[in-house]
Design a protein around this motif. Sequence first.
Motif, PDB file in Angstrom:
ATOM      1  N   ASN A 161      29.118  58.228 -17.385  1.00  0.00           N
ATOM      2  CA  ASN A 161      29.482  56.878 -17.799  1.00  0.00           C
ATOM      3  C   ASN A 161      28.800  56.521 -19.109  1.00  0.00           C
ATOM      4  O   ASN A 161      27.894  57.207 -19.561  1.00  0.00           O
ATOM      5  CB  ASN A 161      29.153  55.860 -16.685  1.00  0.00           C
ATOM      6  CG  ASN A 161      27.682  55.838 -16.339  1.00  0.00           C
ATOM      7  OD1 ASN A 161      26.825  56.022 -17.210  1.00  0.00           O
ATOM      8  ND2 ASN A 161      27.379  55.613 -15.068  1.00  0.00           N
ATOM      9  N   GLN A 170      35.867  57.301 -24.598  1.00  0.00           N
ATOM     10  CA  GLN A 170      35.393  56.443 -23.508  1.00  0.00           C
ATOM     11  C   GLN A 170      34.991  55.067 -24.025  1.00  0.00           C
ATOM     12  O   GLN A 170      35.348  54.032 -23.447  1.00  0.00           O
ATOM     13  CB  GLN A 170      34.218  57.141 -22.830  1.00  0.00           C
ATOM     14  CG  GLN A 170      33.706  56.472 -21.568  1.00  0.00           C
ATOM     15  CD  GLN A 170      32.548  57.270 -20.987  1.00  0.00           C
ATOM     16  OE1 GLN A 170      31.734  57.822 -21.733  1.00  0.00           O
ATOM     17  NE2 GLN A 170      32.461  57.328 -19.669  1.00  0.00           N
ATOM     18  N   GLU A 204      37.028  51.572 -23.139  1.00  0.00           N
ATOM     19  CA  GLU A 204      36.362  50.480 -22.422  1.00  0.00           C
ATOM     20  C   GLU A 204      36.321  49.208 -23.262  1.00  0.00           C
ATOM     21  O   GLU A 204      36.496  48.101 -22.733  1.00  0.00           O
ATOM     22  CB  GLU A 204      34.949  50.895 -22.014  1.00  0.00           C
ATOM     23  CG  GLU A 204      34.276  49.867 -21.107  1.00  0.00           C
ATOM     24  CD  GLU A 204      33.173  50.462 -20.266  1.00  0.00           C
ATOM     25  OE1 GLU A 204      32.198  49.723 -19.980  1.00  0.00           O
ATOM     26  OE2 GLU A 204      33.278  51.635 -19.857  1.00  0.00           O
ATOM     27  N   ASN A 248      25.878  48.279 -21.932  1.00  0.00           N
ATOM     28  CA  ASN A 248      25.455  49.567 -21.382  1.00  0.00           C
ATOM     29  C   ASN A 248      24.095  50.013 -21.921  1.00  0.00           C
ATOM     30  O   ASN A 248      23.764  51.198 -21.881  1.00  0.00           O
ATOM     31  CB  ASN A 248      26.521  50.622 -21.677  1.00  0.00           C
ATOM     32  CG  ASN A 248      27.736  50.485 -20.788  1.00  0.00           C
ATOM     33  OD1 ASN A 248      27.730  50.929 -19.639  1.00  0.00           O
ATOM     34  ND2 ASN A 248      28.779  49.849 -21.303  1.00  0.00           N
TER      35      ASN A 248
END
Length: 269
Positions: A4, A122, A126, A241
């Motif tokens: 992730n 990714q 996102e 994140n």
Amino acid sequence: MGQNIASWASGMSILDRSDQYESYDPLHAFARDELLCKQAASSQATICHIWLHPNAFVLGQRDYRLPLAKQAMEWLRTNNFLPVIRHSGGAAVPLDPGVVNLSLIFPIRETSFHHDFTMMVQLIQEALAFTGLSVDVGEINGAYCPGDFDLSINGKKFCGIAQRRQLRAFSVQAFINAETSHYNRASLVRQFYERATAGAKATSYPKVTEHSTASLEELAHLGPQAAQTFITAIKDTLIANGAQLSNMQQPSNEDVHELAALLKQRYES
């Protein structure tokens, strides 16, 4: 996509230079990426570098070897686009203030990632999740700078990704068509190839068609400030994140200009 975003974005420094044009020469931005890579190698820092540029035309090294490339570059200059040759992979890409340039920079470690491109994919997927649109991965026929990691919405490419590796660090670089009509950019690339390819084999350059690309302003209806909307979404995603806005020491302008001159000499010889 495997790991992730938090697994690689945590602790990343975000260097947003989208509000400043350091010079008319886009090689200065690529030189800054090179120096940031060296900085990442020595400090083990991870960096996201965001930048915009006025009218420029970035050629791949294969583009520069086309039979009439130099004449086509002169034609670009007469149309107010500064041509330069980049040292990362990929083919010709036009830049203007509606194109967001994004670099993810990492030191190479023993546990370094083997799927470098997928981190950029990714992140962009996102960041655009709020649009509710599917961001697809795969080469789009007829798009300029084609590659396996083209990003598209409804069959229209809006993003291309390239990679640059040094001995102890690497960068994954993306250009994102955020604002204004795609047509002028694709048309410019098509006309460049028409002028540069006399006598070249048909397989030596991309066959560009104007309908294969589009901008996020067109595809995702982000509005006339689509570039800043996208940049904000990227930063918000990274910060969520574990990344942080940067107060890191940047390469000096003197070092950037010196390296840009060296890159120009090396890749335009």
